[in-house]
Design an enzyme around this catalytic site. Sequence first.
Site, short mmCIF file in Angstrom:
data_model
loop_
_atom_site.label_atom_id
_atom_site.label_comp_id
_atom_site.label_asym_id
_atom_site.label_seq_id
_atom_site.Cartn_x
_atom_site.Cartn_y
_atom_site.Cartn_z
CB CYS A 173 -0.97 -0.04 1.17
SG CYS A 173 -1.96 -1.55 1.11
CG HIS A 231 -6.53 0.71 1.40
ND1 HIS A 231 -5.63 1.39 0.60
CD2 HIS A 231 -5.80 0.13 2.38
CE1 HIS A 231 -4.41 1.21 1.07
NE2 HIS A 231 -4.49 0.46 2.16
CG HIS A 268 -2.30 4.35 5.01
ND1 HIS A 268 -2.23 4.35 3.63
CD2 HIS A 268 -2.42 3.05 5.37
CE1 HIS A 268 -2.30 3.11 3.19
NE2 HIS A 268 -2.41 2.30 4.22
#
Lengths: 242, 393
Positions: free
Chosen positions: B163, B322, B288
Site C-alpha cells: 500500500c 483503500h 493513510h
Amino acid sequence: MTARVAGLGLWTPRAPSVDAWRAGGLETPADEPPAALLGPRLRRRASLLSRLTCEALGQALTAAGADPAKVVMVLGSVRGELETTVALLDQLARGEVLSPALFTNSVQNAALGLASIAAGNRAPSTTVAAGPATVAMALLEGLGLLAARGADVAVVLADEPLPAPFAGEPGASLAAALLLRAGGPGPGLRLVRRAASATRAVDVANPVAPALALVDALLVGGPAVVALEAGDDDVWCAEVSP
Amino acid sequence: MPAGLPITARSAVNALGRTTAEVLAALDAGRSGLAPLPGDLREALAAGDAPCGVIPGDLPALPRGLEAFDTRAARIALLALDEVAGPVARAVRRWGAGRVAVLVGTSTSGIARTEAAYLGWRRTGALDPAFDFDRQHAFHALLDLARAVTGVRGPGWVVSTACSSSAKVLGSAMRLVEQGLVDAALVGGVDSLCRTTLHGFGGLEVVSPRGCRPFAADRDGMSVGEGGAFLLLERAGDGPRLLAVGESQDAHHASAPHPEGLGARLAMTDALTRAGLTPGDVDHVNAHGTGTRHNDAAEARAIADLLGAQVPVASTKAYTGHLLGAAGATEAVFALASLERGVVPASLGATPLDPAVGIAVATTRLERRCRVVLSTSLGFGGSNAAVLLGEAA
C-alpha cells in the site's frame, strides 16, 4: 554516481555461493537457500523468493562487513512472490478462505519486510520490477538511493522459476546481491547507456540472469562493460572499473 | 521552502468519478463512492455485499495493437493516463522521450485476469490461449502499456511495496531527476478490484461490512477500492511542488503496524528532514487512515507524537475505499487539491470521533490555506512512505 561494490552474494542450485560460482559450480545441486539471516522462526514462514533474497543478501552483507540493521535494501524481481500468489489462486479455486499468512506474504516486498524484521532494520527498502530491464533498473535505483542517502545499499536480484500452469520451459532459482558503498575498497560500478556488445552467455534460465555476467565482471574487477539487457540500440550497461 | 519538483499535471480516477474534476467535486460534496458491488462484478469476483470502491461506468477498451495487455488494471491505467496525455506529450517534446521516466506503483497489476485464467485451467486443464503472463500478470505490463500510449521512453520500473507503492515511486522519480538521468517523470499508481485482495482482506477479517469509517469510535475495518492516478513531475515548470518523500520500514510485523506508529513517524520525520522543514510547517495531513482499529490508532499516535494535536488530519478512504498500490498517488492528488484550493476535506465517516486518537481529525470540510501538506502511505511488510507537497512557488 560511481559506487564501490564492497560485497557480493549468490545463490542458485548449481552455485549456492560466490565461491562455488567462481569454482565453476557444483556437481550436485544444492536444494535449499539457507537464509540464515532470517533465523528459524521467520524462515519457517518465508517463501522460496524470500529465502533466495535473504540468502544472497546475507552473503553480501557478511562479505562487506555491512550492518544488517542499517543497510538500505532494493529487491529487483521480475515476477515477485509468484509461488505464494499461485498458492492463493489455488485456495480461490477450491473456494477456501484465503490464508492470512499467505496473503500477507504475497506482496513483492515480503522478503524485504522479513529481512527488516530479522535485522531490526528501519531504513528504507523498496522493490523494482521492469521486465527484461529489471537488473539495470534495480541497480539504477540502488545507485540513486546511495547518492541520496549515503548509507550502504544492498541490491538483490532474485526470481523463482515459473510454476504450473504458467511454465513454458524449465528454469532455475537465482538470487544475486551487490553491496554498494560510497567509497572504500572494491571494484567501481556505474551504469551507462551503450550499444550492447556481446556478453558471455550464462546458462541459467532466470529473468535476472544478466546479474551473473555482472558478478563475473566484478570478480575479475574490471575494467569491463557488461550489457544488462538485450537490444540492438543503446541499452543499460554496467561499467566496472578497478 | 525548498525548491522541490513542480508537478505540472495530474489525474485521479476511482469510485468518486472518471475524471479528476468529478473526483474532486465528490470530495467537496462529502459524497462517498463506496457501494455494494454491481451484480456482474460481484459474480465475477465471488464477492459478498460489503461496500467497495468501484470506478463508475464502463472502462475503456485497449487500443488497436495493444489488445494483449487487456486487464482491468490496464483499463484503469488507460482512463487515468488519458487525462494527462496532453501535458505528457508536451513534456516528451520539451525534454525528449528518453529524458522522461515512467514509474508505476501497483500491488497486484493484472491479477484479475490471472485469477480467471487459473480458475479456467483448474476447471478444464487448459490455460486460456489469450492469457499472456508478460502482458497481463507481470508488473511490467503496466510499464509497457504506459510507454506504448504516451511515447515516454526514459528509464522506468514498477514499485510493488503493497500500500505504499505509488507513494514510493514519487521518491524514485526525485532521485532520477536529482541524479540528472531524466528531466521529467510520469509517475502513478494503479490497482483493480480482484479476488485476491477482496478475499485476502476478507481472510484477515479486516473488511468493514458497512463501509470504512477511519478514526471513528466505532470503526470496524477497511473497504477495498480500485483506481488509478498519475502525476507529471518536471525539472522546471509551474505548479505545486513535490518537496520530499520520506521512507522507512517498521521492522515489526508482516501485516500489523508498529503499535506506537514508530515506522510511520520515522517516514514523516525523514520527509521533513529531507525537505529542511519542521513539524510546525505542516498545515494538513492526508492520513493513510484505513479504518481498521489498530492501523488508525498506530498512525494517530505517530502523527500526535511528531506533529501534535492541532494539525488538521483527514483520511479519504471512506470516499474511495483503500486503493492499495494506487493509494499514494491518489492521495497525493488530493493533497495537491488542498494546496491549490485552500481546503482540508472532511474526513468522511469519522464521527463520532474516537476520543483515543488524540489528533485533530477534520470531521467537517475546512477552508484554510495549506502551504505544506503531508500524505502518508503505510503497507504490508512494514513499508512506510510520507509524501511532502508544497504550494506553487
